[in-house]
Motif scaffolding. Structure first.
Motif, PDB file in Angstrom:
ATOM      1  N   ILE A  79       0.840  -1.199   0.000  1.00  0.00           N
ATOM      2  CA  ILE A  79       0.000   0.000   0.000  1.00  0.00           C
ATOM      3  C   ILE A  79       0.875   1.250   0.000  1.00  0.00           C
ATOM      4  O   ILE A  79       0.643   2.191  -0.760  1.00  0.00           O
ATOM      5  CB  ILE A  79      -0.949   0.000   1.218  1.00  0.00           C
ATOM      6  N   LEU A  80       1.893   1.262   0.868  1.00  0.00           N
ATOM      7  CA  LEU A  80       2.747   2.444   0.988  1.00  0.00           C
ATOM      8  C   LEU A  80       3.712   2.609  -0.184  1.00  0.00           C
ATOM      9  O   LEU A  80       4.013   3.724  -0.601  1.00  0.00           O
ATOM     10  CB  LEU A  80       3.555   2.380   2.289  1.00  0.00           C
ATOM     11  N   GLU A  81       4.206   1.518  -0.714  1.00  0.00           N
ATOM     12  CA  GLU A  81       5.277   1.583  -1.709  1.00  0.00           C
ATOM     13  C   GLU A  81       4.859   1.129  -3.105  1.00  0.00           C
ATOM     14  O   GLU A  81       5.703   1.011  -3.987  1.00  0.00           O
ATOM     15  CB  GLU A  81       6.464   0.740  -1.232  1.00  0.00           C
ATOM     16  N   GLY A  82       3.583   0.898  -3.326  1.00  0.00           N
ATOM     17  CA  GLY A  82       3.114   0.388  -4.613  1.00  0.00           C
ATOM     18  C   GLY A  82       3.515   1.248  -5.800  1.00  0.00           C
ATOM     19  O   GLY A  82       3.996   0.736  -6.828  1.00  0.00           O
ATOM     20  N   ALA A  83       3.351   2.542  -5.688  1.00  0.00           N
ATOM     21  CA  ALA A  83       3.708   3.434  -6.802  1.00  0.00           C
ATOM     22  C   ALA A  83       5.209   3.404  -7.059  1.00  0.00           C
ATOM     23  O   ALA A  83       5.653   3.370  -8.213  1.00  0.00           O
ATOM     24  CB  ALA A  83       3.263   4.861  -6.489  1.00  0.00           C
ATOM     25  N   TYR A  84       5.994   3.391  -5.977  1.00  0.00           N
ATOM     26  CA  TYR A  84       7.447   3.375  -6.140  1.00  0.00           C
ATOM     27  C   TYR A  84       7.931   2.031  -6.699  1.00  0.00           C
ATOM     28  O   TYR A  84       8.900   1.988  -7.463  1.00  0.00           O
ATOM     29  CB  TYR A  84       8.142   3.684  -4.810  1.00  0.00           C
ATOM     30  N   LEU A  85       7.258   0.949  -6.344  1.00  0.00           N
ATOM     31  CA  LEU A  85       7.602  -0.348  -6.917  1.00  0.00           C
ATOM     32  C   LEU A  85       7.325  -0.362  -8.420  1.00  0.00           C
ATOM     33  O   LEU A  85       8.120  -0.895  -9.201  1.00  0.00           O
ATOM     34  CB  LEU A  85       6.818  -1.466  -6.218  1.00  0.00           C
ATOM     35  N   LEU A 137      21.604  -4.058 -14.286  1.00  0.00           N
ATOM     36  CA  LEU A 137      20.498  -4.511 -13.457  1.00  0.00           C
ATOM     37  C   LEU A 137      20.896  -4.574 -11.979  1.00  0.00           C
ATOM     38  O   LEU A 137      20.094  -4.253 -11.099  1.00  0.00           O
ATOM     39  CB  LEU A 137      19.978  -5.861 -13.930  1.00  0.00           C
ATOM     40  N   PHE A 138      22.153  -4.972 -11.714  1.00  0.00           N
ATOM     41  CA  PHE A 138      22.619  -5.040 -10.330  1.00  0.00           C
ATOM     42  C   PHE A 138      22.647  -3.660  -9.685  1.00  0.00           C
ATOM     43  O   PHE A 138      22.112  -3.466  -8.593  1.00  0.00           O
ATOM     44  CB  PHE A 138      24.013  -5.679 -10.271  1.00  0.00           C
ATOM     45  N   TYR A 139      23.252  -2.691 -10.350  1.00  0.00           N
ATOM     46  CA  TYR A 139      23.378  -1.356  -9.754  1.00  0.00           C
ATOM     47  C   TYR A 139      22.048  -0.606  -9.691  1.00  0.00           C
ATOM     48  O   TYR A 139      21.702  -0.006  -8.672  1.00  0.00           O
ATOM     49  CB  TYR A 139      24.431  -0.525 -10.490  1.00  0.00           C
ATOM     50  N   VAL A 140      21.299  -0.641 -10.765  1.00  0.00           N
ATOM     51  CA  VAL A 140      20.001   0.049 -10.767  1.00  0.00           C
ATOM     52  C   VAL A 140      19.036  -0.644  -9.809  1.00  0.00           C
ATOM     53  O   VAL A 140      18.350   0.015  -9.022  1.00  0.00           O
ATOM     54  CB  VAL A 140      19.419   0.125 -12.192  1.00  0.00           C
ATOM     55  N   GLY A 141      18.990  -1.969  -9.846  1.00  0.00           N
ATOM     56  CA  GLY A 141      18.124  -2.715  -8.935  1.00  0.00           C
ATOM     57  C   GLY A 141      18.512  -2.514  -7.484  1.00  0.00           C
ATOM     58  O   GLY A 141      17.652  -2.369  -6.606  1.00  0.00           O
ATOM     59  N   GLY A 142      19.808  -2.492  -7.216  1.00  0.00           N
ATOM     60  CA  GLY A 142      20.274  -2.263  -5.848  1.00  0.00           C
ATOM     61  C   GLY A 142      19.896  -0.885  -5.349  1.00  0.00           C
ATOM     62  O   GLY A 142      19.437  -0.721  -4.207  1.00  0.00           O
ATOM     63  N   PHE A 143      20.091   0.127  -6.203  1.00  0.00           N
ATOM     64  CA  PHE A 143      19.719   1.485  -5.816  1.00  0.00           C
ATOM     65  C   PHE A 143      18.224   1.586  -5.548  1.00  0.00           C
ATOM     66  O   PHE A 143      17.798   2.183  -4.546  1.00  0.00           O
ATOM     67  CB  PHE A 143      20.123   2.482  -6.904  1.00  0.00           C
ATOM     68  N   ILE A 144      17.418   1.018  -6.411  1.00  0.00           N
ATOM     69  CA  ILE A 144      15.962   1.071  -6.242  1.00  0.00           C
ATOM     70  C   ILE A 144      15.541   0.357  -4.964  1.00  0.00           C
ATOM     71  O   ILE A 144      14.703   0.855  -4.201  1.00  0.00           O
ATOM     72  CB  ILE A 144      15.255   0.487  -7.480  1.00  0.00           C
ATOM     73  N   ALA A 145      16.136  -0.812  -4.702  1.00  0.00           N
ATOM     74  CA  ALA A 145      15.800  -1.566  -3.494  1.00  0.00           C
ATOM     75  C   ALA A 145      16.145  -0.776  -2.234  1.00  0.00           C
ATOM     76  O   ALA A 145      15.332  -0.683  -1.309  1.00  0.00           O
ATOM     77  CB  ALA A 145      16.520  -2.910  -3.495  1.00  0.00           C
ATOM     78  N   VAL A 146      17.333  -0.187  -2.209  1.00  0.00           N
ATOM     79  CA  VAL A 146      17.738   0.609  -1.039  1.00  0.00           C
ATOM     80  C   VAL A 146      16.824   1.818  -0.870  1.00  0.00           C
ATOM     81  O   VAL A 146      16.383   2.135   0.245  1.00  0.00           O
ATOM     82  CB  VAL A 146      19.216   1.032  -1.161  1.00  0.00           C
TER      83      VAL A 146
END
Length: 121
Positions: free
Chosen positions: A6-12, A40-49
């Protein structure tokens, strides 16, 4: 887990789009080998953090709002629907407000306010 979506749906959703763009760019013929994994590693890692830290800070702010409200302090909530009047509303426990399912509700007010959109005054 439901609260996280609910909180992070848009950001996901934005994060998945960014990963798809990264995948598209990294698979072009002019890109060197190994770019897909690195990209994918760097962009995915940044997005996850970024998403996890946003979730942590939002949850901790919600907890501080709950505690302040229970201790009788004033809480200010955004009023995004009614923009012609005040853009915020002050919530006080003494004015019949209560917390139900992470929302401020009052019998004197038709709208409820989500705790994530509030802060301690």
């Amino acid at each position: 887990m439901k609260e996280f979506f609910i909180l992070e749906g848009a950001y996901l959703t934005i994060g998945v789009f960014a990963l798809l763009v990264t995948l598209f760019v990294c698979t072009r013929p002019f890109m060197p080998k190994g770019t897909v994994k690195k990209g994918l590693f760097y962009v995915g890692g940044f997005i996850a953090v970024a998403i996890l830290s946003h979730y942590y800070f939002t949850i901790s702010r919600m907890q501080s709002v709950k505690e302040a409200f229970e201790n009788g302090k004033e809480v200010v909530c955004e009023n995004r629907i009614y923009t012609k009047g005040a853009n915020s509303i002050t919530v006080r426990k003494s004015e019949e407000w209560k917390i139900v399912n992470d929302n401020f509700v009052s019998p004197n007010y038709t709208r409820k306010f989500f705790l994530a959109r509030c802060f301690v005054k």
